[in-house]
Design a protein around this motif. Sequence first.
Motif, PDB file in Angstrom:
ATOM      1  N   GLN A   1       0.861  -1.173   0.000  1.00 40.67           N
ATOM      2  CA  GLN A   1       0.000   0.000   0.000  1.00 40.67           C
ATOM      3  C   GLN A   1       0.901   1.228   0.000  1.00 40.67           C
ATOM      4  O   GLN A   1       1.765   1.374   0.873  1.00 40.67           O
ATOM      5  CB  GLN A   1      -0.904   0.032   1.221  1.00 40.67           C
ATOM      6  CG  GLN A   1      -1.815   1.239   1.222  1.00 40.67           C
ATOM      7  CD  GLN A   1      -2.753   1.268   2.418  1.00 40.67           C
ATOM      8  OE1 GLN A   1      -2.815   0.324   3.198  1.00 40.67           O
ATOM      9  NE2 GLN A   1      -3.489   2.350   2.543  1.00 40.67           N
ATOM     10  N   LEU A   2       0.717   2.096  -0.983  1.00 43.54           N
ATOM     11  CA  LEU A   2       1.550   3.285  -1.117  1.00 43.54           C
ATOM     12  C   LEU A   2       1.032   4.394  -0.214  1.00 43.54           C
ATOM     13  O   LEU A   2      -0.146   4.745  -0.256  1.00 43.54           O
ATOM     14  CB  LEU A   2       1.562   3.745  -2.578  1.00 43.54           C
ATOM     15  CG  LEU A   2       2.057   2.700  -3.573  1.00 43.54           C
ATOM     16  CD1 LEU A   2       1.842   3.160  -4.995  1.00 43.54           C
ATOM     17  CD2 LEU A   2       3.505   2.365  -3.318  1.00 43.54           C
ATOM     18  N   ASN A   3       1.913   4.941   0.606  1.00 44.76           N
ATOM     19  CA  ASN A   3       1.541   6.016   1.509  1.00 44.76           C
ATOM     20  C   ASN A   3       2.663   7.045   1.522  1.00 44.76           C
ATOM     21  O   ASN A   3       3.706   6.793   2.110  1.00 44.76           O
ATOM     22  CB  ASN A   3       1.295   5.466   2.910  1.00 44.76           C
ATOM     23  CG  ASN A   3       0.769   6.528   3.857  1.00 44.76           C
ATOM     24  OD1 ASN A   3       0.312   7.562   3.420  1.00 44.76           O
ATOM     25  ND2 ASN A   3       0.849   6.260   5.146  1.00 44.76           N
ATOM     26  N   PRO A   4       2.495   8.151   0.829  1.00 41.99           N
ATOM     27  CA  PRO A   4       1.289   8.634   0.177  1.00 41.99           C
ATOM     28  C   PRO A   4       1.114   8.006  -1.203  1.00 41.99           C
ATOM     29  O   PRO A   4       2.064   7.486  -1.784  1.00 41.99           O
ATOM     30  CB  PRO A   4       1.547  10.130   0.047  1.00 41.99           C
ATOM     31  CG  PRO A   4       3.020  10.244  -0.109  1.00 41.99           C
ATOM     32  CD  PRO A   4       3.589   9.139   0.753  1.00 41.99           C
ATOM     33  N   PRO A   5      -0.113   8.073  -1.747  1.00 41.46           N
ATOM     34  CA  PRO A   5      -0.352   7.599  -3.105  1.00 41.46           C
ATOM     35  C   PRO A   5       0.480   8.402  -4.111  1.00 41.46           C
ATOM     36  O   PRO A   5       0.800   9.565  -3.872  1.00 41.46           O
ATOM     37  CB  PRO A   5      -1.849   7.857  -3.321  1.00 41.46           C
ATOM     38  CG  PRO A   5      -2.412   7.993  -1.956  1.00 41.46           C
ATOM     39  CD  PRO A   5      -1.330   8.552  -1.099  1.00 41.46           C
ATOM     40  N   LEU A   6       0.839   7.764  -5.235  1.00 42.97           N
ATOM     41  CA  LEU A   6       1.661   8.411  -6.251  1.00 42.97           C
ATOM     42  C   LEU A   6       0.817   8.873  -7.440  1.00 42.97           C
ATOM     43  O   LEU A   6       0.054   8.075  -7.995  1.00 42.97           O
ATOM     44  CB  LEU A   6       2.722   7.427  -6.758  1.00 42.97           C
ATOM     45  CG  LEU A   6       3.704   6.904  -5.736  1.00 42.97           C
ATOM     46  CD1 LEU A   6       4.596   5.848  -6.364  1.00 42.97           C
ATOM     47  CD2 LEU A   6       4.528   8.036  -5.173  1.00 42.97           C
ATOM     48  N   PRO A   7       0.965  10.136  -7.852  1.00 43.35           N
ATOM     49  CA  PRO A   7       0.230  10.606  -9.034  1.00 43.35           C
ATOM     50  C   PRO A   7       0.796   9.961 -10.294  1.00 43.35           C
ATOM     51  O   PRO A   7       2.012   9.858 -10.453  1.00 43.35           O
ATOM     52  CB  PRO A   7       0.446  12.121  -9.021  1.00 43.35           C
ATOM     53  CG  PRO A   7       1.643  12.348  -8.170  1.00 43.35           C
ATOM     54  CD  PRO A   7       1.755  11.200  -7.235  1.00 43.35           C
ATOM     55  N   MET A   8      -0.101   9.499 -11.172  1.00 41.59           N
ATOM     56  CA  MET A   8       0.314   8.798 -12.384  1.00 41.59           C
ATOM     57  C   MET A   8      -0.544   9.183 -13.569  1.00 41.59           C
ATOM     58  O   MET A   8      -1.705   9.555 -13.415  1.00 41.59           O
ATOM     59  CB  MET A   8       0.204   7.287 -12.203  1.00 41.59           C
ATOM     60  CG  MET A   8       1.068   6.715 -11.137  1.00 41.59           C
ATOM     61  SD  MET A   8       1.244   4.957 -11.366  1.00 41.59           S
ATOM     62  CE  MET A   8       3.014   4.863 -11.313  1.00 41.59           C
ATOM     63  N   ASN A   9       0.049   9.046 -14.764  1.00 41.97           N
ATOM     64  CA  ASN A   9      -0.683   9.143 -16.019  1.00 41.97           C
ATOM     65  C   ASN A   9      -0.955   7.720 -16.489  1.00 41.97           C
ATOM     66  O   ASN A   9      -0.047   6.892 -16.515  1.00 41.97           O
ATOM     67  CB  ASN A   9       0.134   9.882 -17.074  1.00 41.97           C
ATOM     68  CG  ASN A   9       0.335  11.335 -16.732  1.00 41.97           C
ATOM     69  OD1 ASN A   9      -0.510  11.962 -16.123  1.00 41.97           O
ATOM     70  ND2 ASN A   9       1.464  11.876 -17.122  1.00 41.97           N
TER      71      ASN A   9
END
Length: 83
Positions: free
Chosen positions: A3-11
Amino acid sequence: MLQLNPPLPMNTPKGEGFAHILIDYGPESDLYWTVLITASGEIWTFANRDVRASKNITLGRVSPGSPQDDSAPIQMRPRNRDG
């Protein structure tokens, strides 16, 4: 699974979103990113080859290519190590 913390912005092929989960099935497989799509709220899982990191001026990633357009040049600016 991570689980990514924080979430990663992606295209992604479905638009911009935030990756919340990273799945690694091992060395014989792609990484898989579970992304919540910003515009629609849909949740999709994409192979590593189908996603790109979003723009981040601070890190010098000023014009990342879209997942469909690998021909876009990567423009990186050198980081100033003096501050």
